[in-house]
Design an enzyme around this catalytic site. Sequence first.
Site, PDB file in Angstrom:
ATOM      1  N   TYR A  24      -3.424  -0.112   9.950  1.00  0.00           N
ATOM      2  CA  TYR A  24      -3.234  -0.483   8.535  1.00  0.00           C
ATOM      3  C   TYR A  24      -1.795  -0.176   8.103  1.00  0.00           C
ATOM      4  O   TYR A  24      -1.139  -0.989   7.453  1.00  0.00           O
ATOM      5  CB  TYR A  24      -4.246   0.307   7.703  1.00  0.00           C
ATOM      6  CG  TYR A  24      -4.316  -0.061   6.238  1.00  0.00           C
ATOM      7  CD1 TYR A  24      -4.997  -1.200   5.811  1.00  0.00           C
ATOM      8  CD2 TYR A  24      -3.738   0.750   5.270  1.00  0.00           C
ATOM      9  CE1 TYR A  24      -5.091  -1.513   4.464  1.00  0.00           C
ATOM     10  CE2 TYR A  24      -3.820   0.443   3.925  1.00  0.00           C
ATOM     11  CZ  TYR A  24      -4.502  -0.689   3.529  1.00  0.00           C
ATOM     12  OH  TYR A  24      -4.597  -1.007   2.188  1.00  0.00           O
ATOM     13  N   SER A  28       0.848  -1.196   0.000  1.00  0.00           N
ATOM     14  CA  SER A  28       0.000   0.000   0.000  1.00  0.00           C
ATOM     15  C   SER A  28       0.881   1.243   0.000  1.00  0.00           C
ATOM     16  O   SER A  28       2.076   1.161   0.289  1.00  0.00           O
ATOM     17  CB  SER A  28      -0.844  -0.025   1.290  1.00  0.00           C
ATOM     18  OG  SER A  28      -1.394   1.230   1.584  1.00  0.00           O
TER      19      SER A  28
HETATM   20  P1  NAP Z   1     -11.873  -4.940  -0.839  1.00  0.00           P
HETATM   21  O1  NAP Z   1     -12.627  -4.415  -2.001  1.00  0.00           O
HETATM   22  O2  NAP Z   1     -12.339  -4.628   0.539  1.00  0.00           O
HETATM   23  O3  NAP Z   1     -11.606  -6.527  -0.984  1.00  0.00           O
HETATM   24  C1  NAP Z   1     -10.858  -7.241  -0.019  1.00  0.00           C
HETATM   25  C2  NAP Z   1     -11.278  -8.696  -0.054  1.00  0.00           C
HETATM   26  O4  NAP Z   1     -10.607  -9.426   1.010  1.00  0.00           O
HETATM   27  C3  NAP Z   1     -12.765  -8.877   0.171  1.00  0.00           C
HETATM   28  O5  NAP Z   1     -13.257  -9.872  -0.696  1.00  0.00           O
HETATM   29  C4  NAP Z   1     -12.812  -9.312   1.628  1.00  0.00           C
HETATM   30  O6  NAP Z   1     -13.961  -9.978   2.009  1.00  0.00           O
HETATM   31  C5  NAP Z   1     -11.591 -10.201   1.683  1.00  0.00           C
HETATM   32  N1  NAP Z   1     -11.222 -10.525   3.057  1.00  0.00           N
HETATM   33  C6  NAP Z   1     -11.255  -9.698   4.139  1.00  0.00           C
HETATM   34  N2  NAP Z   1     -10.882 -10.367   5.238  1.00  0.00           N
HETATM   35  C7  NAP Z   1     -10.591 -11.635   4.854  1.00  0.00           C
HETATM   36  C8  NAP Z   1     -10.154 -12.804   5.541  1.00  0.00           C
HETATM   37  N3  NAP Z   1      -9.908 -12.790   6.852  1.00  0.00           N
HETATM   38  N4  NAP Z   1      -9.958 -13.947   4.831  1.00  0.00           N
HETATM   39  C9  NAP Z   1     -10.210 -13.972   3.506  1.00  0.00           C
HETATM   40  N5  NAP Z   1     -10.638 -12.915   2.798  1.00  0.00           N
HETATM   41  C10 NAP Z   1     -10.826 -11.752   3.466  1.00  0.00           C
HETATM   42  O7  NAP Z   1     -10.400  -4.398  -0.931  1.00  0.00           O
HETATM   43  P2  NAP Z   1      -9.536  -3.959  -2.185  1.00  0.00           P
HETATM   44  O8  NAP Z   1      -9.563  -2.482  -2.247  1.00  0.00           O
HETATM   45  O9  NAP Z   1      -9.831  -4.790  -3.377  1.00  0.00           O
HETATM   46  O10 NAP Z   1      -8.125  -4.359  -1.552  1.00  0.00           O
HETATM   47  C11 NAP Z   1      -7.452  -5.574  -1.824  1.00  0.00           C
HETATM   48  C12 NAP Z   1      -6.084  -5.455  -1.190  1.00  0.00           C
HETATM   49  O11 NAP Z   1      -5.419  -4.314  -1.714  1.00  0.00           O
HETATM   50  C13 NAP Z   1      -6.105  -5.259   0.324  1.00  0.00           C
HETATM   51  O12 NAP Z   1      -5.009  -5.931   0.907  1.00  0.00           O
HETATM   52  C14 NAP Z   1      -5.952  -3.758   0.478  1.00  0.00           C
HETATM   53  O13 NAP Z   1      -5.418  -3.393   1.701  1.00  0.00           O
HETATM   54  C15 NAP Z   1      -5.006  -3.464  -0.659  1.00  0.00           C
HETATM   55  N6  NAP Z   1      -4.982  -2.083  -1.141  1.00  0.00           N
HETATM   56  C16 NAP Z   1      -6.117  -1.445  -1.550  1.00  0.00           C
HETATM   57  C17 NAP Z   1      -6.027  -0.149  -2.053  1.00  0.00           C
HETATM   58  C18 NAP Z   1      -7.192   0.643  -2.558  1.00  0.00           C
HETATM   59  O14 NAP Z   1      -7.019   1.841  -2.817  1.00  0.00           O
HETATM   60  N7  NAP Z   1      -8.363   0.068  -2.728  1.00  0.00           N
HETATM   61  C19 NAP Z   1      -4.782   0.467  -2.122  1.00  0.00           C
HETATM   62  C20 NAP Z   1      -3.659  -0.211  -1.677  1.00  0.00           C
HETATM   63  C21 NAP Z   1      -3.772  -1.489  -1.189  1.00  0.00           C
HETATM   64  P3  NAP Z   1     -15.145  -9.097   2.784  1.00  0.00           P
HETATM   65  O15 NAP Z   1     -15.972  -8.529   1.703  1.00  0.00           O
HETATM   66  O16 NAP Z   1     -15.864 -10.078   3.626  1.00  0.00           O
HETATM   67  O17 NAP Z   1     -14.452  -8.058   3.640  1.00  0.00           O
HETATM   68  C1  GCO Z   2      -6.682   5.465   3.287  1.00  0.00           C
HETATM   69  C2  GCO Z   2      -6.813   4.472   2.153  1.00  0.00           C
HETATM   70  C3  GCO Z   2      -5.560   3.729   1.914  1.00  0.00           C
HETATM   71  C4  GCO Z   2      -5.724   2.889   0.658  1.00  0.00           C
HETATM   72  C5  GCO Z   2      -4.511   2.281   0.135  1.00  0.00           C
HETATM   73  C6  GCO Z   2      -3.486   3.291  -0.262  1.00  0.00           C
HETATM   74  O1  GCO Z   2      -7.584   5.513   4.094  1.00  0.00           O
HETATM   75  O2  GCO Z   2      -5.700   6.233   3.289  1.00  0.00           O
HETATM   76  O3  GCO Z   2      -7.847   3.605   2.356  1.00  0.00           O
HETATM   77  O4  GCO Z   2      -5.164   3.083   3.028  1.00  0.00           O
HETATM   78  O5  GCO Z   2      -6.712   1.911   0.791  1.00  0.00           O
HETATM   79  O6  GCO Z   2      -4.007   1.225   0.887  1.00  0.00           O
HETATM   80  O7  GCO Z   2      -2.482   2.675  -1.006  1.00  0.00           O
END
Ligand code: NAP
Ligand code: GCO
Length: 259
Positions: free
Chosen positions: A157, A144
Site C-alpha cells: 500500500y 494517503s
Molecule cells: P473503501 O471503503 O474500501 O472503498 C473503496 C472503494 O473502491 C470500494 O467501493 C471498492 O469496492 C472500490 N474498489 C476496489 N477495487 C476496485 C477496482 N478494482 N475497481 C473499481 N473499484 C474498486 O475505502 P475508503 O476508505 O473509502 O478509501 C477510498 C480511497 O481512499 C482508497 O484509495 C484508499 O486507499 C484511500 N484512503 C483511505 C483512508 C482511510 O483512512 N479510510 C485514508 C487514506 C486514503 P469493494 O467494496 O468491492 O472493495
Molecule cells: C493503515 C491504514 C492506512 C489508511 C490510510 C492512511 O493500515 O495504516 O489503513 O493505510 O487507510 O491510507 O492515510
Amino acid sequence: MNPFELKGKIALITGASYGIGYAIATGYAKAGATIVFNDINQELVDKGLAAYTADGIKAHGYVADVTNEDQINALVAKIEKEVGVIDILVNNAGIIKRIPMHEMSAKDFRQVIDIDLNGPFIVAKAVLPGMMKKRAGKIINICSMMSELGRETVSAYAAAKGGLKMLTRNIASEYGEFNIQCNGLGPGYIATPQTAPLREEGHPFNSFIIAKTPAARWGTPEDLMGPAIFLASNASDFVNGHVLYVDGGILAYIGKQPK
Ligand code: NAP
Ligand code: GCO
C-alpha cells in the site's frame, strides 16, 4: 462569482458506491456537478445508486474495474456518449492488505499495486484526451499518510501510494500546459470500512491514532468534501502537482509522549 462552484461539470469518481468516494461525490453534487461513478460489480453500483437517490442526487453508475484497460476505455467512451466529456476525475478506488512483508505473496503485493497505482494510471490515461481537447481538466488522486510514512504490514500500500504521489507530480508536469491540474488528496485516518478492522473495540491502533492526531479523533469522509471541492474547482486553477493532506495535523506532529 463563486470560485468553488462546479455547475455544468461532469465528475467521474472511481469506486464511489460508499466510503470516501461517496462523500466526495456527494460534495461535488452539492456544488453543482453531475456525478458519474463506477464499481466492480452491479450489486455495489446498485447500492451506490440507491444511496445517491436517497440523498436526492441523480448519479450515473457503471460497472468497471479500474485495473482493466479495455473496460475503462469502454467506460469513458460510454460516459462521453451518455453524459458528456469528463471535466473532473477522482482516482478513489483502492484496497489495502495488511500483511507483514516477509509473509506477503508477490501475488498479493501485485494486486495492491495494480488497483492503487496502475488503476489511476489507466483511468487518467483514458480521460486525458478529452481534457486535452477541451484544454481544461482536474485529476485528483487519493493518496494517503502512506504516501509519506511507513508502518508495519502495509508495504504494498505504501509503495503504491508513494508511487501515486509521483504519478500526480508527473501528470501535472506533463499536462499542465493543457490547463489540466493534477493534485493529490491525502486523507489521514478516516472512519470507513477500509479502516474498520483498526477501529474494533479494544484494538490498540484506535487509541494510537487518536494520540497521533492533534485533532484527537478519526476523520470522517465528510472532512474530505471541502478540500476535494477546492481541488476540482476554479479556486485551484494554479495549484498543480500538490498533495493536500487532510489529516487533522498528523504529518505536523511528533506524537504524544506515553503516560
Ligand atoms: P473503501 O471503503 O474500501 O472503498 C473503496 C472503494 O473502491 C470500494 O467501493 C471498492 O469496492 C472500490 N474498489 C476496489 N477495487 C476496485 C477496482 N478494482 N475497481 C473499481 N473499484 C474498486 O475505502 P475508503 O476508505 O473509502 O478509501 C477510498 C480511497 O481512499 C482508497 O484509495 C484508499 O486507499 C484511500 N484512503 C483511505 C483512508 C482511510 O483512512 N479510510 C485514508 C487514506 C486514503 P469493494 O467494496 O468491492 O472493495
Ligand atoms: C493503515 C491504514 C492506512 C489508511 C490510510 C492512511 O493500515 O495504516 O489503513 O493505510 O487507510 O491510507 O492515510
